[in-house]
Design an enzyme around this catalytic site. Structure first.
Site, PDB file in Angstrom:
ATOM      1  N   GLU A   1       0.830  -1.197   0.000  1.00  0.00           N
ATOM      2  CA  GLU A   1       0.000   0.000   0.000  1.00  0.00           C
ATOM      3  C   GLU A   1       0.868   1.252   0.000  1.00  0.00           C
ATOM      4  O   GLU A   1       1.879   1.320   0.716  1.00  0.00           O
ATOM      5  CB  GLU A   1      -0.890  -0.004   1.248  1.00  0.00           C
ATOM      6  CG  GLU A   1      -1.729   1.254   1.433  1.00  0.00           C
ATOM      7  CD  GLU A   1      -2.507   1.245   2.743  1.00  0.00           C
ATOM      8  OE1 GLU A   1      -3.488   1.993   2.834  1.00  0.00           O
ATOM      9  OE2 GLU A   1      -2.140   0.491   3.674  1.00  0.00           O
TER      10      GLU A   1
ATOM     11  N   LYS B   1      -8.969   3.120  -2.979  1.00  0.00           N
ATOM     12  CA  LYS B   1      -9.427   2.708  -1.661  1.00  0.00           C
ATOM     13  C   LYS B   1     -10.768   3.371  -1.341  1.00  0.00           C
ATOM     14  O   LYS B   1     -10.898   4.592  -1.389  1.00  0.00           O
ATOM     15  CB  LYS B   1      -8.388   3.095  -0.605  1.00  0.00           C
ATOM     16  CG  LYS B   1      -8.591   2.465   0.766  1.00  0.00           C
ATOM     17  CD  LYS B   1      -7.381   2.771   1.661  1.00  0.00           C
ATOM     18  CE  LYS B   1      -7.474   2.045   2.981  1.00  0.00           C
ATOM     19  NZ  LYS B   1      -6.277   2.292   3.826  1.00  0.00           N
TER      20      LYS B   1
ATOM     21  N   CYS C   1      -5.476  -2.636   2.524  1.00  0.00           N
ATOM     22  CA  CYS C   1      -5.392  -2.559   3.981  1.00  0.00           C
ATOM     23  C   CYS C   1      -6.765  -2.859   4.620  1.00  0.00           C
ATOM     24  O   CYS C   1      -7.334  -3.907   4.394  1.00  0.00           O
ATOM     25  CB  CYS C   1      -4.829  -1.203   4.401  1.00  0.00           C
ATOM     26  SG  CYS C   1      -3.939  -1.252   5.989  1.00  0.00           S
TER      27      CYS C   1
END
Length: 312
Positions: A44, A131, A165
């Site tokens: 990430e 994200k 994540c």
């Protein structure tokens, strides 16, 4: 389909900036090529950086000038999707023959997104995932993605998708990706905790898919002479823990602790079908008469401009 090699590249963002991080990433070219990996997943926010411990001069109700300056520097270190960094990644993919999934900070107008890029050897950049839900104070610096960037890509390694994540903790997101037939679940992260590793095994077992978790690894800020609040010892800022998991939840490789490196595993893609024999959570093990999920994949635009051709 015969067995293939997949990999997680565990490295961290260089404190000197994106150019230095890209140089470090590219230095693994020979190792990637020698491994024969058909898919390499990277952490990430690798290009652009994950500013762990920074507060960007913000307290509830006010922002400090030094925080605005910090954000401006962070913005400058982000990447454009038509920029030289993506071109360099495409070249790496082409030369090594590996599909790449890479975590970046994407610059879009005056906003930043935490994004995973999908890069194919012959096509270059083919898709991206932004994200959906930045976690905690990540929301100070990252915008939210929408449903239009939730791809499952038919790569040379199989059908691949990405959750970044803590998106991995969103049950409905996982269900949407399972419904798209994801076979290799890519998890770029900075979460090094033991519970994260349990989550990776759970997702592999639940979705009956391979999981590749690629975590950043960064040394103690004190070792670099950088002041980060709450880091007054020699603990790594981010400790790694990348791992590769099979579709029954078995750990195939890793976790790799506290060092940079290329973690590889040989997988049999047909293990996905074998594993789904007794559990297909969006197929024979679903109950659509009781539960259903609606997913909105329309892109969201703040401003819609209608021209003369749109007049009714």
């Amino acid at each position: 389909m015969s067995n293939i090699v997949v990999a997680a590249l565990q490295i961290g963002s260089d404190h000197r900036g994106t150019a230095a991080t890209l140089d470090h990433l590219l230095s693994f070219e020979q190792r990637i090529a020698a491994s024969g990996a058909k898919l390499v997943v990277m952490p990430e926010a690798l290009l652009g950086g994950y500013p762990k411990g920074q507060d960007f001069g913000t307290r509830l109700g006010y922002r400090m000038p030094e925080g605005r300056e910090a954000f401006a520097r962070y913005y400058d270190d982000a990447i454009d999707l038509d920029g030289p960094e993506v071109a360099a990644l495409s070249g790496l993919s082409s030369r090594t023959g590996a599909t790449l999934v890479v975590g970046v900070i994407e610059r879009a107008g005056s906003s930043l997104f935490c994004t995973a890029l999908f890069i194919e050897p012959e096509q270059g950049l083919v898709a991206k995932h932004r994200k959906l839900m930045p976690t905690g104070t990540e929301r100070l610096i990252w915008a939210q993605g929408d449903g239009s960037t939730m791809p499952v890509v038919a790569s040379q390694a199989g059908k691949i998708g990405a959750a970044i994540c803590w998106e991995n903790n969103m049950p409905l997101f996982r269900t949407a990706m399972y419904a798209k037939g994801v076979e290799i679940w890519c998890a770029p992260t900075v979460d090094e905790r033991d519970v994260w590793r349990s989550s990776m095994r759970h997702i592999a077992h639940e979705g009956r898919c391979f999981v590749i978790s690629s975590c950043q690894v960064q040394p103690s800020p004190r070792a670099l002479g950088i002041a980060v609040e709450q880091w007054a010892d020699d603990r790594p800022l981010i400790g790694g823990g990348s791992m590769i998991v099979g579709p029954l939840g078995d750990v195939l490789a890793g976790p790799m602790e506290s060092e940079a490196g290329l973690l590889t595993a040989e997988i049999d893609p047909r293990d996905v079908i074998r594993a789904r024999y007794d559990l297909d959570v969006v197929g024979h093990y679903a109950r659509p008469d009781v539960f259903s999920l609606s997913v909105d994949e329309r892109p969201r635009a703040t401003v819609l401009v209608r021209g003369d051709d749109d007049a009714g």
